[in-house]
Design a protein around this motif. Structure first.
Motif, PDB file in Angstrom:
ATOM      1  N   VAL A 184      78.500  37.615  15.733  1.00 26.97           N
ATOM      2  CA  VAL A 184      77.937  38.952  16.126  1.00 26.97           C
ATOM      3  C   VAL A 184      78.424  39.823  17.272  1.00 26.97           C
ATOM      4  CG1 VAL A 184      75.693  38.003  15.474  1.00 26.97           C
ATOM      5  CG2 VAL A 184      76.360  37.945  17.900  1.00 26.97           C
ATOM      6  N   ASP A 185      78.026  41.068  17.216  1.00 25.49           N
ATOM      7  CA  ASP A 185      78.811  41.972  18.184  1.00 25.49           C
ATOM      8  C   ASP A 185      77.929  42.942  18.577  1.00 25.49           C
ATOM      9  OD1 ASP A 185      80.279  43.760  19.885  1.00 25.49           O
ATOM     10  OD2 ASP A 185      81.508  44.235  18.138  1.00 25.49           O
ATOM     11  N   CYS A 186      77.162  42.882  19.856  1.00 25.39           N
ATOM     12  CA  CYS A 186      75.955  43.451  20.496  1.00 25.39           C
ATOM     13  C   CYS A 186      76.397  44.345  21.510  1.00 25.39           C
ATOM     14  CB  CYS A 186      74.924  42.306  21.158  1.00 25.39           C
ATOM     15  SG  CYS A 186      74.539  41.203  19.730  1.00 25.39           S
ATOM     16  N   PRO A 187      75.761  45.404  21.797  1.00 24.69           N
ATOM     17  CA  PRO A 187      75.949  46.418  23.018  1.00 24.69           C
ATOM     18  C   PRO A 187      76.127  45.847  24.327  1.00 24.69           C
ATOM     19  CG  PRO A 187      73.949  47.146  21.691  1.00 24.69           C
ATOM     20  CD  PRO A 187      74.359  45.714  21.105  1.00 24.69           C
ATOM     21  N   VAL A 313      68.067  37.343  21.075  1.00 20.45           N
ATOM     22  CA  VAL A 313      66.999  38.386  20.545  1.00 20.45           C
ATOM     23  C   VAL A 313      67.384  38.389  19.165  1.00 20.45           C
ATOM     24  CG1 VAL A 313      66.912  39.694  22.784  1.00 20.45           C
ATOM     25  CG2 VAL A 313      68.465  40.217  21.165  1.00 20.45           C
ATOM     26  N   ASN A 314      68.161  38.051  18.707  1.00 22.73           N
ATOM     27  CA  ASN A 314      68.625  38.316  17.011  1.00 22.73           C
ATOM     28  C   ASN A 314      68.304  36.923  16.274  1.00 22.73           C
ATOM     29  OD1 ASN A 314      69.476  41.204  16.693  1.00 22.73           O
ATOM     30  ND2 ASN A 314      71.424  40.741  17.724  1.00 22.73           N
ATOM     31  N   PHE A 315      67.632  35.917  17.142  1.00 20.50           N
ATOM     32  CA  PHE A 315      67.688  34.596  16.269  1.00 20.50           C
ATOM     33  C   PHE A 315      66.789  34.379  15.009  1.00 20.50           C
ATOM     34  CE2 PHE A 315      65.006  31.067  15.546  1.00 20.50           C
ATOM     35  CZ  PHE A 315      65.968  30.072  15.395  1.00 20.50           C
ATOM     36  N   ARG A 316      65.919  35.584  15.155  1.00 18.28           N
ATOM     37  CA  ARG A 316      64.999  35.349  13.653  1.00 18.28           C
ATOM     38  C   ARG A 316      65.798  35.929  12.551  1.00 18.28           C
ATOM     39  NH1 ARG A 316      59.188  38.466  12.909  1.00 18.28           N
ATOM     40  NH2 ARG A 316      60.442  40.048  13.229  1.00 18.28           N
ATOM     41  N   ASP A 317      66.707  37.035  12.753  1.00 23.17           N
ATOM     42  CA  ASP A 317      67.388  37.492  11.626  1.00 23.17           C
ATOM     43  C   ASP A 317      68.582  36.558  11.364  1.00 23.17           C
ATOM     44  OD1 ASP A 317      66.021  39.657  11.492  1.00 23.17           O
ATOM     45  OD2 ASP A 317      66.808  40.615  12.995  1.00 23.17           O
ATOM     46  N   LEU A 318      69.096  35.898  12.285  1.00 23.40           N
ATOM     47  CA  LEU A 318      70.258  34.786  11.967  1.00 23.40           C
ATOM     48  C   LEU A 318      69.835  33.706  11.252  1.00 23.40           C
ATOM     49  CD1 LEU A 318      72.117  35.389  15.603  1.00 23.40           C
ATOM     50  CD2 LEU A 318      72.913  36.159  13.332  1.00 23.40           C
ATOM     51  N   TYR A 319      68.652  33.246  11.797  1.00 24.03           N
ATOM     52  CA  TYR A 319      68.031  32.316  11.041  1.00 24.03           C
ATOM     53  C   TYR A 319      67.786  32.420   9.482  1.00 24.03           C
ATOM     54  CZ  TYR A 319      64.547  28.456  10.437  1.00 24.03           C
ATOM     55  OH  TYR A 319      63.723  27.223   9.681  1.00 24.03           O
ATOM     56  N   TYR A 320      67.352  33.566   9.428  1.00 24.23           N
ATOM     57  CA  TYR A 320      66.930  33.970   7.886  1.00 24.23           C
ATOM     58  C   TYR A 320      68.288  34.184   7.151  1.00 24.23           C
ATOM     59  CZ  TYR A 320      65.667  37.035   4.012  1.00 24.23           C
ATOM     60  OH  TYR A 320      65.443  37.403   2.784  1.00 24.23           O
ATOM     61  N   TYR A 321      69.203  34.793   7.944  1.00 20.02           N
ATOM     62  CA  TYR A 321      70.668  34.856   7.230  1.00 20.02           C
ATOM     63  C   TYR A 321      71.244  33.679   6.954  1.00 20.02           C
ATOM     64  CZ  TYR A 321      75.504  36.199   6.515  1.00 20.02           C
ATOM     65  OH  TYR A 321      76.860  36.392   6.151  1.00 20.02           O
ATOM     66  N   ASP A 475      65.334  29.618  26.388  1.00 20.91           N
ATOM     67  CA  ASP A 475      65.709  31.354  26.057  1.00 20.91           C
ATOM     68  C   ASP A 475      64.704  31.819  25.369  1.00 20.91           C
ATOM     69  OD1 ASP A 475      68.160  31.739  27.952  1.00 20.91           O
ATOM     70  OD2 ASP A 475      68.715  29.761  26.798  1.00 20.91           O
ATOM     71  N   LEU A 476      64.692  30.937  23.922  1.00 18.65           N
ATOM     72  CA  LEU A 476      63.982  31.514  22.981  1.00 18.65           C
ATOM     73  C   LEU A 476      62.464  31.729  23.126  1.00 18.65           C
ATOM     74  CD1 LEU A 476      65.617  29.723  19.741  1.00 18.65           C
ATOM     75  CD2 LEU A 476      65.997  32.028  20.685  1.00 18.65           C
ATOM     76  N   ARG A 477      62.032  30.753  23.949  1.00 20.07           N
ATOM     77  CA  ARG A 477      60.551  30.723  24.415  1.00 20.07           C
ATOM     78  C   ARG A 477      60.315  31.843  25.292  1.00 20.07           C
ATOM     79  NH1 ARG A 477      59.797  24.354  25.378  1.00 20.07           N
ATOM     80  NH2 ARG A 477      59.262  23.832  23.370  1.00 20.07           N
ATOM     81  N   ALA A 478      61.276  32.216  26.546  1.00 23.03           N
ATOM     82  CA  ALA A 478      61.074  33.462  27.251  1.00 23.03           C
ATOM     83  C   ALA A 478      61.075  34.700  26.418  1.00 23.03           C
ATOM     84  CB  ALA A 478      62.239  33.510  28.222  1.00 23.03           C
ATOM     85  N   HIS A 479      61.890  34.918  25.315  1.00 19.59           N
ATOM     86  CA  HIS A 479      61.880  36.078  24.750  1.00 19.59           C
ATOM     87  C   HIS A 479      60.739  36.215  23.807  1.00 19.59           C
ATOM     88  CE1 HIS A 479      65.319  37.884  26.323  1.00 19.59           C
ATOM     89  NE2 HIS A 479      66.244  36.839  25.920  1.00 19.59           N
ATOM     90  N   THR A 480      60.145  34.988  23.404  1.00 19.30           N
ATOM     91  CA  THR A 480      58.866  34.898  22.476  1.00 19.30           C
ATOM     92  C   THR A 480      57.745  35.373  23.389  1.00 19.30           C
ATOM     93  OG1 THR A 480      59.683  33.163  21.050  1.00 19.30           O
ATOM     94  CG2 THR A 480      57.423  33.357  21.290  1.00 19.30           C
ATOM     95  N   ASP A 481      57.710  34.686  24.727  1.00 15.63           N
ATOM     96  CA  ASP A 481      56.626  35.479  25.591  1.00 15.63           C
ATOM     97  C   ASP A 481      56.550  36.612  25.997  1.00 15.63           C
ATOM     98  OD1 ASP A 481      55.906  32.794  25.466  1.00 15.63           O
ATOM     99  OD2 ASP A 481      56.452  32.119  27.342  1.00 15.63           O
TER     100      ASP A 481
END
Length: 739
Positions: A184-187, A313-321, A475-481
């Protein structure tokens, strides 16, 4: 190519080489006694003296200090003997003999003192030789040079860009392609809320002190580290207890609190380096560059200090992909920014740099790896925390043993440690100066399962270049919260399972009356509670009737009463398990790796005439900025036409090269390209054939013109070795080629 000023620098440097002959002799003796060998002979005093591992140098340093103390005592005793002889009126011949013995002891003492100080001087001289060459040949230079530059910012020149591009290309091949990672390439600009959730806004700090008169800022731990190193290297009168104390301070430096760091600075009377003024007490300084997004200034943001958060922060979309399957890894290469307090050490500590990071998502209940067996038999220097705590050095440990004995927490972490070792050594990093150091318990974050750093030794000491951490599910839990969006994975069962499950049921009516518009955020926070926190809340509610509860999305604590939530365990049938994945994170500091590579591949060798030392970078073809040069032996129209034909063939084969048709002698052209680390040179000395010269051995083979590009392509891409080429093609020798 070389200005008069540069020739003066060469003369000065050659004088330094003569001065370091004694250091070279010591280094060779120690190398012999320790049975340290190198794959290539390196006739440079700088490199020989520096190539000893730091553990060997530390052992030598301790031995020299003991010898110095013994010699000091012997000088004192012999001095007393001379005075006694004089007082007793002894014969002149006897007194003269005693004085001669005293002078010999003093000379031996002085020699040991010089040896102790010489190690630091040799490292400085070696580093300066490397940096001077890198800047003169435009590998990198300070940014905004015509405006006197800005500390911590550097520009890569053409050869530096090529080396960096080759390193990143190999990183992609070695990790992204071979492991089927999702790139991926993020800002670079990141909203404050993201870095608030990750903890960077509150905790991404270093301790800083100020010159109390001028206001100049310094990093507190660097001042203390410099003081300790300077004392150990320069103060020959240090007692063994003081040496041990200073080494202990260096070993525990990262664990010192602001108060402890300030106390040490006062105890050792450390002052501002330039002005000698008193320093303030240490205080935290956030290293992120702050900005605002949009013209209103109402949306705060930061330049990202790492690339990892964009992946999380893109985990959900990457997991789906990825077909909703674990494990999988996402990777990103990009710029990161840290507003360093006092940048120094060239490319090792800068304010803008390139990171290459991998986030490998895995089921926390199964951290095995299907390809672990491919690296399990590797053996390399490892520095577990037990060895560090007992004051021992790193040891060679088979990776299989480290994982099976629990030194490395799990197979996936071990797999990436092995892959990082292969990556670095294939780039050209010396495996004898590469170690994997485990974080001490007090270095690791509370949520981390295990952390290791790939440290590379250079003239600045052991430098952390790659961090490999099992970050658990933090990390994933922190962003979920913080976001309220569940970043989770599912495991579907073939048959429903009865499981005991903790059920958290918020009473929305009571919560609505108490929190009104904030009800939804409180409900989501309660439902997202980890099991242990929920059970603690249940116990507190039963004993006290109410409890303080932190709601991250509100940024404050709220009071939860017994009537607002029910928490109980129930037996339920489940068709799937929902869980937050753990993350194994290898993070690569590309600039640091490249600088260490520059030092590990640099050496000097005498010219044919023996009147100067020539610089060489022995880059593997994999990372060399230019793979090949093409030279007509002399200025001749026919030879130049052949050279252009070979150049076209190299271009068609995708081989980076440089053609030089100037009238400069062939020896000087070889020297110029050796200094750029070019591994092969094609010299056209007839219309039907040419020679191919290998940089380090200077051996040459003869090949037909139409086959020259093919041979170079095969060797640079690793399909053939130079040894194979040497054994199958006719050899060429020229007594004047390197004159």
């Amino acid at each position: 190519w070389y200005s008069p000023t540069e020739h003066s620098l060469w003369s000065l440097r050659n004088g330094m080489l003569k001065h370091l002959v004694r250091v070279r002799a010591i280094a060779i003796a120690i190398t012999s006694s320790l049975k340290i060998s190198s794959q290539l002979p390196i006739p440079s005093t700088f490199t020989l003296a520096f190539s000893l591992s730091s553990s060997a140098m530390a052992a030598t340093d301790d031995s020299l200090r003991k010898s110095l103390a013994d010699k000091h005592a012997a000088v004192e005793a012999q001095g007393n003997a001379v005075r006694a002889l004089k007082a007793a009126g002894a014969p002149k011949t006897e007194i003269d003999a005693a004085i001669e013995t005293l002078n010999a002891l003093k000379l031996e003492k002085t020699s040991i003192e010089r040896s102790l100080i010489g190690g630091s001087d040799t490292r400085e001289a070696f580093r300066q030789a490397v940096v001077n060459t890198l800047e003169r040949r435009l590998f990198y230079i300070p940014s905004f040079k015509i405006y006197r530059g800005v500390a911590g910012l550097f520009d890569y020149g053409p050869p530096g860009c090529a080396v960096k591009s080759n390193v990143l290309s190999f990183w992609r091949q070695h990790f992204v392609l071979e492991e089927n990672m999702l790139e991926v390439d993020c800002p670079c600009v990141t909203p404050e809320v993201v870095l608030k959730a990750s903890g960077h806004v509150d905790k991404f700090t270093d301790l800083m002190v100020k010159d109390e008169k001028t206001g100049t800022c310094y990093r507190a731990d660097h001042l203390l580290k410099d003081f300790c190193n300077e004392k150990l290297q320069r103060d020959l009168a240090l007692s063994s207890d003081k040496v041990s104390e200073l080494k202990h301070v260096l070993a525990t430096l990262d664990d010192l609190s602001a108060e402890e760091l300030g106390a040490k600075i006062k105890e050792y009377e450390i002052v501002a380096p330039e002005t000698k003024n008193a320093l303030s007490d240490p205080y935290p300084f956030n290293l992120m560059f702050q900005t605002s997004i949009g013209p209103s200034g109402l949306s705060p943001g930061f330049m990202r200090p790492e690339t990892a958060q964009g992946i999380f922060v893109n985990f959900r979309d990457l997991y789906y992909y990825n077909g909703n399957k674990l494990p999988f890894a996402a990777a990103q290469i990009g710029q990161a920014f840290r507003n360093e307090i006092s940048p120094r050490q060239g490319l090792l500590r800068v304010r803008e740099f390139t990171l290459a990071e991998i986030e490998h998502f895995v089921d926390p209940q199964d951290k095995s790896h299907p390809k672990y067996a491919e690296v399990a038999d590797l053996e390399f220097l490892m520095f577990p925390r037990e060895l560090q705590m007992s004051g021992q050095s790193a040891k060679r440990i088979p990776l299989r043993d480290a994982v099976s004995k629990g030194i490395v927490n799990n197979e996936t972490l071990g797999y990436f440690i092995g892959r990082v070792y292969l990556f670095l050594t294939r780039l050209g990093i010396d495996k004898e100066r590469l170690r994997f150091r485990q974080h001490l318990a007090n270095e690791m974050a509370h949520y981390a399962a295990d952390c290791w750093d790939a440290e590379i030794e250079c003239s600045y000491g052991w430098i952390e270049c790659v961090g490999i951490a099992d970050r658990s599910a933090y990390d994933l839990r922190a962003h979920t919260d913080k976001s309220g969006v569940p970043l989770v994975a599912q495991e579907k069962f073939s048959e429903p399972k009865e499981v005991e499950k903790l059920v958290i049921t918020p009473v929305k009516k009571e919560l609505g009356l108490a929190f009104k518009g904030n009800q939804r955020m409180v409900v989501e926070a309660l439902e997202a509670m980890p099991e242990k926190e929920a059970l603690d809340m249940k116990a507190a509610l039963e004993s006290k009737g109410e409890v303080e509860f932190q709601v991250c999305t509100l940024g404050k604590n709220v009071t939860i009463k017994k009537t607002m939530v029910t928490i109980q365990k129930e037996i339920k049938k489940e068709h799937q398990r929902v869980f937050t994945p753990s993350v194994i994170e290898p993070s690569f500091g590309i600039g640091r790796i490249i600088y260490c590579l520059f030092e590990h591949t640099f050496y000097t060798r005498p010219s044919k005439a023996g009147d100067e030392q020539l610089n060489v970078f022995r880059f593997p073809p994999l990372v060399a900025p230019i793979k090949c040069t093409v030279f007509p032996l002399v200025q001749n129209q026919k030879y130049e036409e052949v050279a252009k034909l070979i150049s076209k063939s190299l271009t068609a084969a995708g081989i980076s090269h440089k053609i030089d048709t100037t009238g400069t002698s062939i020896g000087k052209r070889y020297a110029r390209t050796d200094e750029l680390g070019v591994p092969f040179a094609i010299t056209v000395d007839s219309t039907s054939s040419a020679t191919i010269r290998e940089r380090d051995s200077k051996d040459q083979v003869r090949v037909d013109v139409e086959k020259a590009a093919i041979v170079v392509k095969e060797v640079t891409e690793g399909h053939r070795t130079w040894e194979d080429v040497w054994s199958t093609l006719p050899h060429h020798s020229s007594t004047s080629a390197d004159d």
